[in-house]
Design an enzyme around this catalytic site. Structure first.
Site, mmCIF file in Angstrom:
data_model
loop_
_atom_site.group_PDB
_atom_site.id
_atom_site.type_symbol
_atom_site.label_atom_id
_atom_site.label_comp_id
_atom_site.label_asym_id
_atom_site.label_seq_id
_atom_site.Cartn_x
_atom_site.Cartn_y
_atom_site.Cartn_z
ATOM 1 N N HIS A 80 -61.791 2.860 10.660
ATOM 2 C CA HIS A 80 -60.465 3.418 10.924
ATOM 3 C C HIS A 80 -59.394 2.337 10.763
ATOM 4 O O HIS A 80 -58.386 2.541 10.085
ATOM 5 C CB HIS A 80 -60.421 4.011 12.335
ATOM 6 C CG HIS A 80 -59.042 4.361 12.813
ATOM 7 N ND1 HIS A 80 -58.338 5.427 12.327
ATOM 8 C CD2 HIS A 80 -58.219 3.765 13.722
ATOM 9 C CE1 HIS A 80 -57.141 5.479 12.927
ATOM 10 N NE2 HIS A 80 -57.060 4.476 13.766
ATOM 11 N N ASP A 110 -39.428 -1.829 -16.072
ATOM 12 C CA ASP A 110 -40.772 -1.796 -15.488
ATOM 13 C C ASP A 110 -40.962 -3.037 -14.630
ATOM 14 O O ASP A 110 -40.025 -3.796 -14.411
ATOM 15 C CB ASP A 110 -41.851 -1.723 -16.580
ATOM 16 C CG ASP A 110 -43.107 -0.999 -16.090
ATOM 17 O OD1 ASP A 110 -43.719 -1.487 -15.138
ATOM 18 O OD2 ASP A 110 -43.443 0.058 -16.647
ATOM 19 N N TRP A 145 -62.080 -4.158 13.071
ATOM 20 C CA TRP A 145 -61.406 -4.566 11.828
ATOM 21 C C TRP A 145 -61.113 -6.056 11.821
ATOM 22 O O TRP A 145 -60.913 -6.652 10.773
ATOM 23 C CB TRP A 145 -60.136 -3.748 11.596
ATOM 24 C CG TRP A 145 -58.896 -4.277 12.254
ATOM 25 C CD1 TRP A 145 -58.493 -4.036 13.535
ATOM 26 C CD2 TRP A 145 -57.905 -5.116 11.671
ATOM 27 N NE1 TRP A 145 -57.312 -4.684 13.772
ATOM 28 C CE2 TRP A 145 -56.924 -5.360 12.654
ATOM 29 C CE3 TRP A 145 -57.735 -5.700 10.417
ATOM 30 C CZ2 TRP A 145 -55.803 -6.153 12.427
ATOM 31 C CZ3 TRP A 145 -56.614 -6.500 10.200
ATOM 32 C CH2 TRP A 145 -55.663 -6.717 11.196
ATOM 33 N N SER A 175 -56.093 -7.518 -4.721
ATOM 34 C CA SER A 175 -55.137 -6.476 -5.102
ATOM 35 C C SER A 175 -53.746 -6.794 -4.571
ATOM 36 O O SER A 175 -52.756 -6.808 -5.312
ATOM 37 C CB SER A 175 -55.629 -5.137 -4.555
ATOM 38 O OG SER A 175 -54.580 -4.219 -4.471
ATOM 39 N N SER A 176 -53.666 -7.093 -3.276
ATOM 40 C CA SER A 176 -52.361 -7.358 -2.660
ATOM 41 C C SER A 176 -51.733 -8.612 -3.231
ATOM 42 O O SER A 176 -50.521 -8.678 -3.458
ATOM 43 C CB SER A 176 -52.509 -7.552 -1.153
ATOM 44 O OG SER A 176 -53.155 -6.467 -0.585
ATOM 45 N N HIS A 259 -51.150 -11.975 11.698
ATOM 46 C CA HIS A 259 -49.813 -11.703 12.211
ATOM 47 C C HIS A 259 -48.803 -11.445 11.103
ATOM 48 O O HIS A 259 -48.074 -10.458 11.165
ATOM 49 C CB HIS A 259 -49.312 -12.722 13.219
ATOM 50 C CG HIS A 259 -48.164 -12.123 13.958
ATOM 51 N ND1 HIS A 259 -48.337 -11.164 14.926
ATOM 52 C CD2 HIS A 259 -46.833 -12.201 13.749
ATOM 53 C CE1 HIS A 259 -47.159 -10.704 15.304
ATOM 54 N NE2 HIS A 259 -46.225 -11.317 14.605
ATOM 55 N N GLU A 261 -49.517 -10.136 8.495
ATOM 56 C CA GLU A 261 -49.916 -8.807 8.037
ATOM 57 C C GLU A 261 -49.166 -7.691 8.767
ATOM 58 O O GLU A 261 -48.809 -6.686 8.155
ATOM 59 C CB GLU A 261 -51.438 -8.638 8.215
ATOM 60 C CG GLU A 261 -51.978 -7.246 7.943
ATOM 61 C CD GLU A 261 -51.905 -6.824 6.484
ATOM 62 O OE1 GLU A 261 -51.832 -7.721 5.605
ATOM 63 O OE2 GLU A 261 -51.931 -5.619 6.228
ATOM 64 N N TYR A 263 -46.158 -7.778 9.796
ATOM 65 C CA TYR A 263 -44.826 -7.676 9.180
ATOM 66 C C TYR A 263 -44.924 -7.155 7.755
ATOM 67 O O TYR A 263 -44.001 -6.498 7.268
ATOM 68 C CB TYR A 263 -44.099 -9.023 9.247
ATOM 69 C CG TYR A 263 -43.862 -9.403 10.673
ATOM 70 C CD1 TYR A 263 -43.080 -8.584 11.476
ATOM 71 C CD2 TYR A 263 -44.472 -10.499 11.254
ATOM 72 C CE1 TYR A 263 -42.900 -8.865 12.810
ATOM 73 C CE2 TYR A 263 -44.304 -10.787 12.595
ATOM 74 C CZ TYR A 263 -43.518 -9.970 13.361
ATOM 75 O OH TYR A 263 -43.352 -10.237 14.694
ATOM 76 N N SER A 274 -33.319 1.495 6.276
ATOM 77 C CA SER A 274 -31.928 1.109 5.995
ATOM 78 C C SER A 274 -31.296 2.061 4.990
ATOM 79 O O SER A 274 -30.156 2.502 5.160
ATOM 80 C CB SER A 274 -31.867 -0.319 5.448
ATOM 81 O OG SER A 274 -32.326 -1.230 6.420
ATOM 82 N N HIS A 308 -50.725 -15.596 19.622
ATOM 83 C CA HIS A 308 -50.506 -14.639 20.717
ATOM 84 C C HIS A 308 -51.522 -13.500 20.647
ATOM 85 O O HIS A 308 -51.593 -12.697 21.569
ATOM 86 C CB HIS A 308 -49.050 -14.125 20.749
ATOM 87 C CG HIS A 308 -48.648 -13.253 19.603
ATOM 88 N ND1 HIS A 308 -47.410 -13.290 19.042
ATOM 89 C CD2 HIS A 308 -49.329 -12.321 18.902
ATOM 90 C CE1 HIS A 308 -47.326 -12.422 18.058
ATOM 91 N NE2 HIS A 308 -48.480 -11.825 17.946
ATOM 92 N N HIS A 309 -52.282 -13.447 19.548
ATOM 93 C CA HIS A 309 -53.402 -12.497 19.499
ATOM 94 C C HIS A 309 -54.641 -13.069 20.172
ATOM 95 O O HIS A 309 -55.678 -12.425 20.214
ATOM 96 C CB HIS A 309 -53.738 -12.160 18.050
ATOM 97 C CG HIS A 309 -52.619 -11.478 17.318
ATOM 98 N ND1 HIS A 309 -52.468 -10.111 17.301
ATOM 99 C CD2 HIS A 309 -51.579 -11.976 16.611
ATOM 100 C CE1 HIS A 309 -51.395 -9.796 16.591
ATOM 101 N NE2 HIS A 309 -50.837 -10.910 16.163
ATOM 102 N N THR A 334 -35.243 -8.903 15.039
ATOM 103 C CA THR A 334 -35.558 -7.480 15.116
ATOM 104 C C THR A 334 -34.415 -6.724 15.773
ATOM 105 O O THR A 334 -34.046 -5.624 15.353
ATOM 106 C CB THR A 334 -36.866 -7.255 15.893
ATOM 107 O OG1 THR A 334 -37.840 -8.179 15.416
ATOM 108 C CG2 THR A 334 -37.386 -5.850 15.688
ATOM 109 N N LYS A 337 -31.702 -6.030 13.380
ATOM 110 C CA LYS A 337 -31.968 -4.864 12.535
ATOM 111 C C LYS A 337 -31.654 -3.574 13.280
ATOM 112 O O LYS A 337 -30.957 -2.692 12.784
ATOM 113 C CB LYS A 337 -33.438 -4.859 12.076
ATOM 114 C CG LYS A 337 -33.796 -6.106 11.303
ATOM 115 C CD LYS A 337 -34.509 -5.850 10.018
ATOM 116 C CE LYS A 337 -33.939 -4.823 9.127
ATOM 117 N NZ LYS A 337 -33.512 -5.270 7.821
ATOM 118 N N ARG A 456 -60.667 -0.998 26.016
ATOM 119 C CA ARG A 456 -60.672 -0.407 24.675
ATOM 120 C C ARG A 456 -62.023 -0.629 23.999
ATOM 121 O O ARG A 456 -62.842 -1.400 24.466
ATOM 122 C CB ARG A 456 -59.544 -0.991 23.832
ATOM 123 C CG ARG A 456 -59.580 -2.494 23.607
ATOM 124 C CD ARG A 456 -58.329 -2.894 22.822
ATOM 125 N NE ARG A 456 -58.169 -4.335 22.698
ATOM 126 C CZ ARG A 456 -57.970 -4.957 21.542
ATOM 127 N NH1 ARG A 456 -57.968 -4.285 20.414
ATOM 128 N NH2 ARG A 456 -57.785 -6.264 21.514
#
Lengths: 532, 283
Positions: A80, A110, A145, A175-176, A259, A261, A263, A274, A308-309, A334, A337, A456
């Site tokens: 998941h 293109d 994950w 790919s990314s 982290h 990731e 963002y 926006s 912080h993770h 943030t 924004k 969890r």
């Protein structure tokens, strides 16, 4: 303007018809590749979403027997997470909408490297095969994950499934990475004459920052995953304490990628929001430069907050203080924004079309998820909350509401430009409200469950947690039904007979994709626009 | 996004023909991705079932796709009008970003190394908190590693010599410089092969020092192989006169890549071979 219209139409007529294989398997067209990515995201979301429905069914009642095998449960939560991140959010926002609209907004015909663009997609499709093998082979990949050792070492995860999942990350990562290089080269090199960086639409800014994060973060994940594969198969001991290895090192490497990731998943949604807010408030975005550089700052600071993770992973007190403070700093850009979006709406003539509903839902729910993020940034509080449902609630508020609402906002905003047919407004609104109610009912009670101490990643819980789990599962069913409404919307779009104007949103929509016909023809801007 | 502009078309004041290179449909991207998938599946089958044919097939598949794809790129580059200035600039961005990502790939292996170099207690309580770990005899940095350092530094100068010859349109010495660089690259690889086969510590179950050493130097060696192949391609392209003083991005990309490989080696030499040496060294 009529003359320029004619040249574009002429270019389209001159284009010879392609066979199915040429168009979809050999594509070098940013719009077709974008469509392929969106299709991939649709498949990924359907599979990943089905897995989440299975999880909520199991958790609806205590001691339920939908998923009795712990290994199966672990394989489901792992797949998941991987699917929703790498095969839903990223292909929808970056590969899908990025491919479709970055060249259009830049006035470019293109992407910079069209063949590379196609290979990025096929790497992702091949990765999907591997992640499904990881789910279904043997007992499946049960490490979560985040793939922490020792959960996924040779001792606790023998068999090939985990290797397929690890290599699926390599495939998705390549790919990314290739996609990111392509986007940066396109944005820096192919803007229409007159479009300076400071005139570039915010969606392009968001993809540019995202692409830089990918180029710098993905290779570190690749290194970590490579070391894991070596540990599992080739007798090394990077993360094996018996050979002197350090499992916490994997967490550092993983979150140095992980982290940025988060963002990577949310910045493109910021860009879409926006545009949508500006269009439906009929005002230019408030504080354009501040909005652009806030994303740049989020990108920078996003690289120096990873631990912080890991507040519960035996890192030192000094490290905790630093990572806590650095994390709280992100609230500043943030906030720029969020307040700028609100200021954009302020005094505007706001139209509550479906994309605007999703955008306002995004702002509201993302701020809620951000607020629980500030709670979790506190190392002392995180000690208690890290491994329970409060954290699950937090990151689903920013992702399954933040990123997903951004995707739907973009979908409803641009589907007319992509297909030439408008979505049905009534059913779009039904989709929004039912999904809004569904996801909030699913995830808001999980704050209570977490504060009450429900851990969890387990398929079962103590009877005391039964009430809110039931509510949460009912919420997930509402979200599932809401997705059926979305399928109906898709059906209506693809069977639509209506004809849309170039700029069907009117005066609020000022970026270049609204200067080309709807649907956007196969080739656009073969004559490059010169911007005022 | 600002001022008095009200619709998208208001912003367009003129249109000019595009200067970009739009690529024809190609099957190589799909086949290339399938080749990579085949290779990865081959690694898994080789590790779990000792079945090596899929891996072999995958590697051949990879090589074939790279050959035909880049052959197309070279043909397009040599077709007048396809790679105009803006496309050449785009390729520079692409190569620079690719090398940046490669740097970050090596960051992960150096991060692993420094994790133990600076904090040897992270090896756990079963090990004395010293680096290199007790019982490890390391390779003498001033034997083959220093020789290899000199070889790579020299190859950096020869490729630069070739570049200057190219800028002066001295095609003969361009080919010569590239040829010498390739030979130096192969010499480096021979040195590393000798070092690996005579290593005082084993790779398999050799503990954290061996793991860190072999993954960092091994991936560097792989990059030397890739860089050498890139230079060999440039050698043959130079021989057939494909590079001009004005247009030679293929050569430049190979040179950039070669310098990147060189710099990584200097860090490996200083941090792993020299600073990470044991009191008594082998070799």
């Amino acid at each position: 303007m009529s003359t320029t219209h004619d040249t574009r139409a002429h270019a389209d007529h001159g284009h010879h018809k392609q066979s199915f294989v040429q168009r979809w398997l050999m594509s070098t067209n940013h719009k077709d590749i974008g469509t392929l990515y969106i299709t991939m995201a649709f498949i990924g979301a359907c599979v990943g979403g089905t897995l989440s429905m299975i999880m909520r069914q199991q958790l609806m009642y205590p001691h339920n027997d939908w998923v009795t095998n712990g290994n199966t449960w672990n394989a489901i939560i792992t797949a998941h997470g991987l699917l929703m991140i790498f095969w839903f959010v990223m292909p929808a926002l970056i590969g899908g909408m990025g491919n479709w609209f970055v060249p259009l907004m830049l006035g470019a015909p293109d992407m910079a490297f069209p063949r590379l663009n196609n290979m990025s997609f096929w790497f992702l499709a091949c990765g999907f095969v591997f992640v499904m093998l990881g789910l279904f082979m043997g007992t499946g990949t049960g490490a979560g994950w985040t793939l922490y050792p020792p959960l996924d070492n040779a001792q606790y995860s023998p068999g090939m499934a985990t290797d397929f999942s690890l290599f699926s990350l390599h495939l998705a990562g390549i790919s990314s990475l290739l996609g990111a290089i392509n986007f940066i080269a396109t944005i820096l090199n192919m803007r229409a004459p007159g479009m300076t960086m400071h005139k570039m639409p915010l969606f392009c800014w968001s993809i540019l920052v995202t692409a830089f994060l990918l180029v710098l973060a993905i290779p570190v994940l690749a290194g970590a995953v490579t070391m894991l594969i070596m540990d599992r198969n080739f007798g090394t001991s990077f993360f094996e304490p018996s050979g002197g290895g350090d499992p916490v090192l994997f967490q550092h490497l993983f979150w140095f990628f992980g982290h940025p990731e988060v963002y990577i998943m949310i910045l493109p949604a910021f860009g879409i929001i926006s545009h949508v807010v500006s269009t439906f408030s009929k005002k230019p975005v408030f504080g354009y430069l501040g909005m652009a550089y806030a994303m740049v700052i989020i990108g920078f600071v996003g690289f120096v907050v990873w631990a912080h993770h890991m507040f519960v992973s035996a890192i030192g007190t000094d490290s905790k203080i630093y990572f806590e403070v650095a994390t709280l700093v992100i609230a500043v850009p943030t906030g720029i924004k969020v307040f700028s979006w609100i200021a954009t709406m302020w005094g505007g003539s706001i139209e509550f079309k479906t994309p605007m509903l999703w955008a306002m839902g995004f702002i509201f729910l993302f701020v809620l998820g951000g607020a629980t993020g500030i709670v979790l940034a506190n190392a002392a509080l995180d000690q208690e909350l890290h491994n329970d449902y409060f954290l699950i609630a937090h990151f689903h508020y920013v992702l399954s509401m933040g990123a997903a609402f951004g995707i739907f906002a973009g979908f409803y905003y641009w589907i007319g430009k992509m297909t030439g047919h408008q979505y049905p407004e009534f059913w779009g609104k039904v989709h929004f409200w039912s999904f809004f109610i569904g996801v909030n009912l699913t995830f808001f009670p999980q704050h209570f469950l977490g504060l009450a101490g429900m851990p969890r990643r387990y398929p079962d819980y103590a009877d005391a947690y039964a009430g809110w789990n039931y509510v949460s599962s009912v919420g997930s069913m509402i979200s599932g039904l809401s997705t059926l409404v979305f399928f109906y919307v898709l059906y209506r779009v693809f069977t639509g007979k209506d004809k849309l104007a170039d700029n069907y949103w009117g005066e609020g929509a000022t970026t270049l994709e609204w200067a080309v016909p709807s649907p956007a023809p196969q080739h656009t801007f073969l004559d490059v626009p010169v911007i005022r | 996004m600002s001022g008095t502009v009200h619709t998208a078309t208001d912003q367009i004041k003129a249109e000019v023909p595009h200067p970009y290179h739009l690529v024809d449909p190609s099957i190589w991207p799909l086949l290339g991705a399938v080749a990579a998938m085949t290779t990865f599946a081959g690694i898994i089958l080789a590790a779990h079932l000792h079945f090596y044919y899929l891996l072999g097939a995958g590697l051949i598949f990879d090589g074939t796709i790279m050959y035909v794809w880049w052959r197309d790129v070279v043909r397009e580059a040599r077709t007048p009008g396809m790679h105009q200035i803006v496309t050449q600039v785009g390729l520079r961005y692409g190569m620079a970003l690719f090398i940046s990502s490669e740097v970050m790939f090596f960051v992960s292996f150096f991060w692993n190394y420094f994790n133990y170099f600076f904090y040897p207690d992270k090896m756990g309580t079963a090990f004395a908190a010293v680096w290199p770990p007790q019982g490890i005899t390391t390779i003498d940095p001033f034997a083959i590693p220093l020789f290899n350092t000199m070889v790579l530094l020299l190859s950096g100068t020869t490729v630069t010599w070739a570049h200057h010859c190219l800028l002066e349109n001295d095609q003969k010495n361009l080919v010569r410089g590239l040829g010498i660089t390739v030979i130096l690259g192969l010499m480096f690889l021979c040195g590393q092969a000798w070092e690996y086969t005579h290593s005082p510590f084993p790779f398999y179950h050799g503990g954290i020092f061996a793991s860190s050493f072999f993954i960092a130097t091994g991936f560097h060696g792989l990059h030397v192989i890739i860089g050498t192949i890139f230079l060999i391609v440039c050698y043959f392209r130079a021989k057939s006169g494909q590079f001009s003083p004005e247009r030679h991005f293929g050569f430049e990309a190979a040179a950039w890549y070669w310098h990147f490989v060189d710099v990584v080696w200097l860090f490996l030499f200083v941090c792993i071979y020299f600073l990470g040496r044991s009191a008594i060294v082998a070799g």
